[in-house]
Design a protein around this motif. Structure first.
Motif, mmCIF file in Angstrom:
data_model
loop_
_atom_site.group_PDB
_atom_site.id
_atom_site.type_symbol
_atom_site.label_atom_id
_atom_site.label_comp_id
_atom_site.label_asym_id
_atom_site.label_seq_id
_atom_site.Cartn_x
_atom_site.Cartn_y
_atom_site.Cartn_z
ATOM 1 N N VAL A 1 -21.376 1.674 -11.154
ATOM 2 C CA VAL A 1 -21.978 1.519 -9.834
ATOM 3 C C VAL A 1 -21.103 2.193 -8.762
ATOM 4 O O VAL A 1 -20.699 1.583 -7.784
ATOM 5 C CB VAL A 1 -22.237 0.031 -9.488
ATOM 6 C CG1 VAL A 1 -23.159 -0.084 -8.285
ATOM 7 C CG2 VAL A 1 -22.808 -0.735 -10.668
ATOM 8 N N LEU A 2 -20.817 3.471 -9.016
ATOM 9 C CA LEU A 2 -19.994 4.247 -8.093
ATOM 10 C C LEU A 2 -20.706 5.541 -7.722
ATOM 11 O O LEU A 2 -21.360 6.157 -8.567
ATOM 12 C CB LEU A 2 -18.642 4.599 -8.729
ATOM 13 C CG LEU A 2 -17.706 3.448 -9.024
ATOM 14 C CD1 LEU A 2 -16.486 3.943 -9.797
ATOM 15 C CD2 LEU A 2 -17.273 2.746 -7.742
ATOM 16 N N ALA A 3 -20.545 5.941 -6.483
ATOM 17 C CA ALA A 3 -21.071 7.235 -6.043
ATOM 18 C C ALA A 3 -20.286 8.342 -6.754
ATOM 19 O O ALA A 3 -19.089 8.172 -7.030
ATOM 20 C CB ALA A 3 -20.927 7.372 -4.531
ATOM 21 N N PRO A 4 -20.935 9.475 -7.042
ATOM 22 C CA PRO A 4 -20.235 10.557 -7.744
ATOM 23 C C PRO A 4 -18.932 11.001 -7.071
ATOM 24 O O PRO A 4 -17.934 11.231 -7.759
ATOM 25 C CB PRO A 4 -21.270 11.689 -7.772
ATOM 26 C CG PRO A 4 -22.588 10.974 -7.753
ATOM 27 C CD PRO A 4 -22.357 9.770 -6.862
ATOM 28 N N ALA A 5 -18.920 11.117 -5.764
ATOM 29 C CA ALA A 5 -17.694 11.542 -5.069
ATOM 30 C C ALA A 5 -16.587 10.508 -5.242
ATOM 31 O O ALA A 5 -15.413 10.861 -5.457
ATOM 32 C CB ALA A 5 -17.974 11.777 -3.596
ATOM 33 N N THR A 6 -16.951 9.238 -5.165
ATOM 34 C CA THR A 6 -15.962 8.172 -5.368
ATOM 35 C C THR A 6 -15.446 8.214 -6.796
ATOM 36 O O THR A 6 -14.235 8.095 -7.040
ATOM 37 C CB THR A 6 -16.580 6.789 -5.071
ATOM 38 O OG1 THR A 6 -17.025 6.772 -3.720
ATOM 39 C CG2 THR A 6 -15.588 5.668 -5.308
ATOM 40 N N LEU A 7 -16.347 8.383 -7.745
ATOM 41 C CA LEU A 7 -15.934 8.436 -9.147
ATOM 42 C C LEU A 7 -14.954 9.583 -9.377
ATOM 43 O O LEU A 7 -13.964 9.410 -10.092
ATOM 44 C CB LEU A 7 -17.138 8.587 -10.064
ATOM 45 C CG LEU A 7 -16.760 8.705 -11.546
ATOM 46 C CD1 LEU A 7 -16.094 7.437 -12.049
ATOM 47 C CD2 LEU A 7 -17.963 9.048 -12.386
ATOM 48 N N THR A 8 -15.204 10.729 -8.791
ATOM 49 C CA THR A 8 -14.300 11.874 -8.964
ATOM 50 C C THR A 8 -12.893 11.510 -8.514
ATOM 51 O O THR A 8 -11.914 11.778 -9.221
ATOM 52 C CB THR A 8 -14.824 13.104 -8.199
ATOM 53 O OG1 THR A 8 -16.107 13.451 -8.735
ATOM 54 C CG2 THR A 8 -13.875 14.277 -8.321
ATOM 55 N N ARG A 9 -12.768 10.881 -7.350
ATOM 56 C CA ARG A 9 -11.445 10.471 -6.855
ATOM 57 C C ARG A 9 -10.801 9.446 -7.782
ATOM 58 O O ARG A 9 -9.612 9.515 -8.083
ATOM 59 C CB ARG A 9 -11.553 9.902 -5.437
ATOM 60 C CG ARG A 9 -11.779 10.957 -4.363
ATOM 61 C CD ARG A 9 -11.630 10.382 -2.958
ATOM 62 N NE ARG A 9 -12.552 9.291 -2.677
ATOM 63 C CZ ARG A 9 -13.800 9.437 -2.247
ATOM 64 N NH1 ARG A 9 -14.289 10.643 -2.051
ATOM 65 N NH2 ARG A 9 -14.553 8.389 -1.996
ATOM 66 N N VAL A 10 -11.605 8.473 -8.244
ATOM 67 C CA VAL A 10 -11.085 7.426 -9.124
ATOM 68 C C VAL A 10 -10.617 8.032 -10.445
ATOM 69 O O VAL A 10 -9.522 7.716 -10.928
ATOM 70 C CB VAL A 10 -12.158 6.331 -9.357
ATOM 71 C CG1 VAL A 10 -11.759 5.390 -10.485
ATOM 72 C CG2 VAL A 10 -12.399 5.546 -8.079
ATOM 73 N N VAL A 11 -11.415 8.915 -11.028
ATOM 74 C CA VAL A 11 -11.056 9.542 -12.306
ATOM 75 C C VAL A 11 -9.809 10.409 -12.140
ATOM 76 O O VAL A 11 -8.912 10.383 -12.992
ATOM 77 C CB VAL A 11 -12.243 10.343 -12.875
ATOM 78 C CG1 VAL A 11 -11.817 11.276 -14.000
ATOM 79 C CG2 VAL A 11 -13.323 9.386 -13.354
ATOM 80 N N ASP A 12 -9.726 11.148 -11.054
ATOM 81 C CA ASP A 12 -8.532 11.964 -10.811
ATOM 82 C C ASP A 12 -7.280 11.084 -10.752
ATOM 83 O O ASP A 12 -6.251 11.410 -11.342
ATOM 84 C CB ASP A 12 -8.667 12.767 -9.514
ATOM 85 C CG ASP A 12 -9.643 13.927 -9.642
ATOM 86 O OD1 ASP A 12 -10.034 14.275 -10.780
ATOM 87 O OD2 ASP A 12 -10.033 14.467 -8.580
ATOM 88 N N ARG A 13 -7.387 9.963 -10.060
ATOM 89 C CA ARG A 13 -6.231 9.061 -9.943
ATOM 90 C C ARG A 13 -5.878 8.434 -11.290
ATOM 91 O O ARG A 13 -4.701 8.358 -11.656
ATOM 92 C CB ARG A 13 -6.510 7.974 -8.891
ATOM 93 C CG ARG A 13 -5.371 7.039 -8.686
ATOM 94 C CD ARG A 13 -4.157 7.755 -8.108
ATOM 95 N NE ARG A 13 -3.059 6.807 -7.971
ATOM 96 C CZ ARG A 13 -1.794 7.106 -8.163
ATOM 97 N NH1 ARG A 13 -1.439 8.345 -8.457
ATOM 98 N NH2 ARG A 13 -0.863 6.196 -8.030
#
Length: 163
Positions: free
Chosen positions: A76-88
Motif C-alpha cells: 500500500v505504497l505509492a510508486p515514488a515512495t516505494l522507490t525511496r524505501v527500496v533504495d534505502r
C-alpha cells in the motif's frame, strides 16, 4: 459487539461523540490504522526501520521475489515512495534486486539474509501489540476484527471493479 470506541477513545485518538466519526467508515479505518502504526512505530524505532520499510520487507518474507509493482500494491505504497524505501533498504543491505528471469529489464526484489533476522524481531515485537489489543477487545472481538479485515481486503483485491 466489536467497537473501536473503547480502544481509540482511551488513546485520545478518536472521539465517537462527533457524527462524522459514526458515519464515516473511511475515517474510522484511517484512525484505527493510525493507532496501529503509531504503536508499531514505537517498536520499529529500536530497529531503525520505518513502517513503510517494514511493510516492504513483509512482502518479501517468502523469498519468491516480487516486482516493484507487486510490492507497491501489496505494501500500500505509492510508486515514488516505494522507490525511496527500496533504495534505502538496499543501502542498508536489507534487500537486493535481481533481474527477472523472463524479462531481464524488470527487477525482482528479494530480502537479504541480513533482513530476515531483523524482520523476525519486529514480527515478534508486533505480536505483543496484537496481544495488547486482544486484551483490550477480548479474544472473540479481536478474532472477529482480524477475520473481518481479512475478508474486506480479500474481497477488495478479488473484485475486478475495485480500482
Amino acid at each position: 459487539m466489536l467497537s473501536f470506541e473503547n480502544v481509540m477513545f482511551q488513546e485520545g485518538m478518536l472521539s465517537m461523540e462527533t457524527p462524522t466519526a459514526h458515519a464515516s467508515l473511511a475515517l474510522l479505518l484511517a484512525q484505527a490504522e493510525r493507532y496501529a502504526t503509531s504503536r508499531l512505530d514505537e517498536v520499529l524505532r529500536a530497529t531503525g526501520l520505518t513502517v513503510d520499510q517494514y511493510r516492504v520487507l513483509l512482502q518479501l518474507m517468502d523469498g519468491r521475489g516480487l516486482s516493484m509493482t507487486e510490492v507497491a500494491e501489496q505494501a500500500v505504497l505509492a510508486p515514488a515512495t516505494l522507490t525511496r524505501v527500496v533504495d534505502r533498504l538496499s543501502q542498508l543491505n536489507l534487500l537486493h534486486r535481481r533481474p527477472a528471469p523472463v524479462d531481464r529489464r524488470r527487477a525482482l526484489l528479494f530480502m537479504s539474509h541480513r533482513g530476515e533476522p531483523l524482520l523476525r524481531q519486529v514480527i515478534n515485537e508486533e505480536e505483543s501489540i496484537k496481544e495488547e489489543l486482544e486484551g483490550r477487545l477480548g479474544v472473540v472481538d479481536f478474532n472477529h476484527l482480524i477475520d473481518t479485515l481479512g475478508t474486506l481486503v480479500a474481497t477488495q483485491t478479488a473484485s475486478p471493479t475495485s480500482r
